[in-house]
Design a protein around this motif. Sequence first.
Motif, mmCIF file in Angstrom:
data_model
loop_
_atom_site.group_PDB
_atom_site.id
_atom_site.type_symbol
_atom_site.label_atom_id
_atom_site.label_comp_id
_atom_site.label_asym_id
_atom_site.label_seq_id
_atom_site.Cartn_x
_atom_site.Cartn_y
_atom_site.Cartn_z
ATOM 1 N N THR A 22 -3.630 36.361 31.326
ATOM 2 C CA THR A 22 -4.460 35.367 30.648
ATOM 3 C C THR A 22 -5.913 35.771 30.869
ATOM 4 N N ILE A 23 -6.621 35.986 29.784
ATOM 5 C CA ILE A 23 -7.991 36.475 29.847
ATOM 6 C C ILE A 23 -8.979 35.304 29.869
ATOM 7 N N ILE A 24 -8.722 34.307 29.017
ATOM 8 C CA ILE A 24 -9.587 33.128 28.889
ATOM 9 C C ILE A 24 -8.680 31.920 28.721
ATOM 10 N N ASP A 25 -9.047 30.800 29.358
ATOM 11 C CA ASP A 25 -8.363 29.541 29.082
ATOM 12 C C ASP A 25 -9.398 28.420 29.070
ATOM 13 N N SER A 26 -8.940 27.188 28.965
ATOM 14 C CA SER A 26 -9.861 26.061 28.810
ATOM 15 C C SER A 26 -10.721 25.810 30.037
ATOM 16 N N ARG A 97 -14.682 19.903 26.376
ATOM 17 C CA ARG A 97 -13.604 19.829 25.389
ATOM 18 C C ARG A 97 -13.972 18.904 24.231
ATOM 19 N N ASN A 98 -14.970 18.090 24.447
ATOM 20 C CA ASN A 98 -15.466 17.217 23.382
ATOM 21 C C ASN A 98 -16.980 17.338 23.311
ATOM 22 N N TRP A 99 -17.532 17.114 22.129
ATOM 23 C CA TRP A 99 -18.967 17.199 21.943
ATOM 24 C C TRP A 99 -19.395 16.158 20.914
ATOM 25 N N LYS A 100 -20.685 16.089 20.602
ATOM 26 C CA LYS A 100 -21.203 15.067 19.713
ATOM 27 C C LYS A 100 -20.579 15.182 18.328
ATOM 28 N N SER A 124 -5.414 31.831 20.899
ATOM 29 C CA SER A 124 -4.757 30.590 20.487
ATOM 30 C C SER A 124 -5.733 29.449 20.740
ATOM 31 N N ILE A 125 -5.989 28.650 19.692
ATOM 32 C CA ILE A 125 -6.998 27.595 19.797
ATOM 33 C C ILE A 125 -6.471 26.312 19.178
ATOM 34 N N GLY A 126 -6.864 25.197 19.765
ATOM 35 C CA GLY A 126 -6.736 23.893 19.138
ATOM 36 C C GLY A 126 -8.133 23.313 19.018
ATOM 37 N N VAL A 127 -8.510 22.814 17.851
ATOM 38 C CA VAL A 127 -9.876 22.323 17.671
ATOM 39 C C VAL A 127 -9.916 21.280 16.563
ATOM 40 N N ASP A 128 -10.789 20.306 16.743
ATOM 41 C CA ASP A 128 -11.052 19.285 15.732
ATOM 42 C C ASP A 128 -12.552 19.340 15.430
ATOM 43 N N ASN A 129 -12.961 19.902 14.295
ATOM 44 C CA ASN A 129 -12.170 20.169 13.108
ATOM 45 C C ASN A 129 -11.950 21.667 12.819
ATOM 46 N N HIS A 175 -17.005 17.571 11.463
ATOM 47 C CA HIS A 175 -17.605 16.739 10.403
ATOM 48 C C HIS A 175 -16.887 15.392 10.305
ATOM 49 N N GLY A 176 -16.167 15.026 11.348
ATOM 50 C CA GLY A 176 -15.316 13.836 11.258
ATOM 51 C C GLY A 176 -15.616 12.804 12.320
ATOM 52 N N GLY A 177 -14.557 12.116 12.733
ATOM 53 C CA GLY A 177 -14.733 11.001 13.647
ATOM 54 C C GLY A 177 -14.436 11.310 15.091
ATOM 55 N N GLY A 178 -14.057 12.544 15.395
ATOM 56 C CA GLY A 178 -13.740 12.907 16.770
ATOM 57 C C GLY A 178 -13.781 14.412 16.947
ATOM 58 N N THR A 179 -13.797 14.860 18.182
ATOM 59 C CA THR A 179 -13.814 16.285 18.492
ATOM 60 C C THR A 179 -12.739 16.591 19.522
ATOM 61 N N GLY A 180 -12.429 17.853 19.688
ATOM 62 C CA GLY A 180 -11.445 18.268 20.687
ATOM 63 C C GLY A 180 -11.338 19.779 20.687
ATOM 64 N N TYR A 181 -10.935 20.356 21.831
ATOM 65 C CA TYR A 181 -10.949 21.805 21.961
ATOM 66 C C TYR A 181 -10.034 22.253 23.090
ATOM 67 N N ALA A 182 -9.248 23.278 22.821
ATOM 68 C CA ALA A 182 -8.442 23.951 23.845
ATOM 69 C C ALA A 182 -8.344 25.416 23.451
#
Length: 217
Positions: A22-26, A97-100, A124-129, A175-182
């Motif tokens: 594993t090179i990079i993780d959250s 993991r969250n921002w404005k 491998s990424i999970g992100v909103d949006n 550009h929405g109502g929430g953020t998230g990141y992994a």
Amino acid sequence: MKKLALAAALVLATAATSHAATIIDSATKGFYNAGIGSVLNSTSIAFPGVGDGDPTQSFGPGDAPDLSAAASALGDWLTTPATPGGTWSATEQAIPRNWKVNDETAVIYAFDGGANGIENLNLSIGVDNGIFVWLNGVFQGGAMAPGGARLGEFTLDLGTVQAGTNFLQLLREDHGGGTGYAIEVTGDEISAVPLPAGLPLLLAGLGIFGWMKRRAA
């Protein structure tokens, strides 16, 4: 002779092996840029405006987004990532993991390619949006999708990187109502045994097969 040739091939194969890692993780720290704000919103299809819904879009290596509206904040992050200027953090830090909401943020991860490089590098990424990805300043691709931030939402094969320091550069879009990141980046560290260090292995392999040949005679 065929057995000896096979022995040589097998021993040489062990002289250049790879080890998954594993090179990079959250939890990996990186340089962080929270100063971009919303200047990119509505500038292109890559940056929808607030209220434009949640489009599903994919961007290939030839579809790098136009970031000119955020040039002052981003500085030289793609050409001199070790000293980008702009509104980047002074040191590496934990990446939120969250921002404005409705802002864009950016991340630079510096990672070590080891003595011989890394192959089979996979992101491998999970992100909103949305997410846009560069490796050592070269655009690799990106995507936007409705809600959620689950690993595997967006995956990308980054191939092989060189030995020494490499840089993964990410722009996180919202550009929405929430953020998230992994995030998770894995790869196979190339571990080569250079000659003459590998020569004893080759000679040992040839000796073993020579002994087996004499036993069979």
